[in-house]
Design an enzyme around this catalytic site. Sequence first.
Site, PDB file in Angstrom:
ATOM      1  N   LYS A   8       0.835  -1.196   0.000  1.00  0.00           N
ATOM      2  CA  LYS A   8       0.000   0.000   0.000  1.00  0.00           C
ATOM      3  C   LYS A   8       0.877   1.256   0.000  1.00  0.00           C
ATOM      4  O   LYS A   8       2.057   1.220   0.371  1.00  0.00           O
ATOM      5  CB  LYS A   8      -0.882   0.028   1.258  1.00  0.00           C
ATOM      6  CG  LYS A   8      -1.964  -1.037   1.338  1.00  0.00           C
ATOM      7  CD  LYS A   8      -2.720  -0.922   2.649  1.00  0.00           C
ATOM      8  CE  LYS A   8      -3.802  -1.969   2.782  1.00  0.00           C
ATOM      9  NZ  LYS A   8      -4.939  -1.726   1.889  1.00  0.00           N
ATOM     10  N   ARG A  20     -10.366 -11.503   1.907  1.00  0.00           N
ATOM     11  CA  ARG A  20     -11.244 -12.551   1.368  1.00  0.00           C
ATOM     12  C   ARG A  20     -10.548 -13.910   1.364  1.00  0.00           C
ATOM     13  O   ARG A  20     -11.200 -14.945   1.438  1.00  0.00           O
ATOM     14  CB  ARG A  20     -11.703 -12.157  -0.035  1.00  0.00           C
ATOM     15  CG  ARG A  20     -10.605 -12.109  -1.077  1.00  0.00           C
ATOM     16  CD  ARG A  20     -10.961 -11.296  -2.301  1.00  0.00           C
ATOM     17  NE  ARG A  20     -10.982  -9.862  -2.016  1.00  0.00           N
ATOM     18  CZ  ARG A  20     -11.243  -8.925  -2.920  1.00  0.00           C
ATOM     19  NH1 ARG A  20     -11.490  -9.278  -4.177  1.00  0.00           N
ATOM     20  NH2 ARG A  20     -11.253  -7.660  -2.601  1.00  0.00           N
TER      21      ARG A  20
END
Length: 465
Positions: free
Chosen positions: A243, A317
Site C-alpha cells: 500500500k 477474502r
Amino acid sequence: MSLPSCFVPATEAADARALIALDRASLSSWREAQSPAIRAWLDGHGFNASAGSFLTLPGTDGKPQSVIVGVADSADPLALAHLPSLLPAGTYRLAADAPVKLDIALVLLGWGLGAYRFERYLKTPRAMAKLVLEDAAIESAEAFALLKASTLVRDLVNTPTEHMGPEELEAVAIRLAQAYGGQVNTIVGEALLKQNFPAIHAVGRASHRAPRLIELSWGDAAHPHVAIVGKGVCFDTGGLDIKTADGMRNMKKDMGGSAHALALAQLVMSRKLPVRLTLLVPAVENAIGPNAFRPGEVIATRQGLSVEIDNTDAEGRVVLCDALTYAAEKKPELILDFATLTGAARIALGPDLPALFCNDESLAADYLHAGERARDRLWRMPLWRPYLSMLKSNIADLANAGASRLGGAITAALYLERFVPEGLPWAHIDVYAWNDGERPGKPAGGEAQGLRAAFALLKARYPGA
C-alpha cells in the site's frame, strides 16, 4: 452492576442539574411559563431548540441551575450524545417534566457513546459530564450491554497492532469465553496446514506473529446454531503489492471485522440468546518478508478450490474463505460475517453506511429492518453474479481479484459467496469500522457499525433471552 464512569446512581447526585429536552414545537409554550429573566436569557442567546443546541440557565444566584437541549428526534440514540464532552463537568439529571420525553435506554446508550474516549496511552484532558441514572435506568441491562459491546469494538480497533496482534485477539476471545462459559480452540502456525486451513496460513506466514484460526463455542447444543465470522487482519501492509503510506496509515483497523464479531458474540452470550454459537476469527498480519505470498501464486483453500493471487492486498477474502468453509461444515442455520473488506464499499456508500450482501431474501429483509429499528442502518448491495467473470483465472478455479477495479465490493462478496454452500443463509457486512473525524457520539477512531443491527436481527429471530 458496575456503572461506566460517565454515569452516577441517583443516591450519589443530590445536586445534579436538570436536563430539559425541548423541540421547536414545544419551545414557545415552555418559554412562556418561565420567569422574565429566563425569557430574556433565552432571547439574548437566540436559543431556538434546533437539534443539538443547548443552553445553560442560571439560577437566582447566578450559578448554573439547569440545561435546556434541543431535540429533533426523540428516538435518536445520539440525540444527547454531544453533551458529555461539551457540558461543564458535573452531574446532570433528565427532567421528568420536560416537554420532550426521552427513552432512558436510548439516552444512556448515546450518552455512553458520546463520553467514550480511548485512554490507553493518553488521558482525556477534561472530565466528562455525568448523567444521573434512576433505578429504572440502571436496570436497562440491554442498553448497557450494547454500550459495552460498542466500546469493545472501539477499544480493539483503536489499539495499535503492537498491542493487538493475532495472539491478543485470541486473548480477547479467551476472556469472553471465561466470562460467559464458552470454550476456545485455536489452531496456530504450521498446524493450520496440518488441519487444512492453507489460505489462512498463506496470508499470515510472512509475519513474525503466527497466523491462527480462533474458534469460540458457546451455548446449548439443542438450540439453533449460528456462526459468526470476523476478518482479523491485525495489520495490512498490502503484502508485496504494498500500500501507499496514506493507505497503510490506519491499517491497524483492518481487524475491525473481528472486533465486530467478538462484540456480537459478547452480546449473544451476555444476553443469553437461545442459540448455539460458533465464533470464528482468522487472525493474521499481512506482512512483507522472504516467504510472503506472491502475485501469480496459486494457493489451496479448505474447500478444495484453487485461487490465483492477482493482488496480495486482497487478502481479507483469502483468509475468510477458509473460515467460511469451516463454518459451513458445522451446518449452522445462519452465517454472519463482518469484514473491513474493500475501499470500494466506502466509495459507493461513504464511511458511515455498511454494505450488506446476502444470499437469502428473508434474511436480507430482516437485517435491514433490524437496522432501522436499532437506528444502525445498512444498505443492501447486489450479489451481481455476472461479475464473477472478473475473477476468472486461466490457471486456477478463480482469482482473488482482477484487472478491473469496477464493482470491487461486489466482486469481493462474490468471491466469499463461492465458499458458502447453496441454500445456507449467509450475510456479509463490509464495514469501515472507523470515524475519520469527531462528531456527536462518534469520536474519531474505531467505530461499531451494524453491530446493534446484527444483535437486533438475532434477538428477533431467536426470542426468549
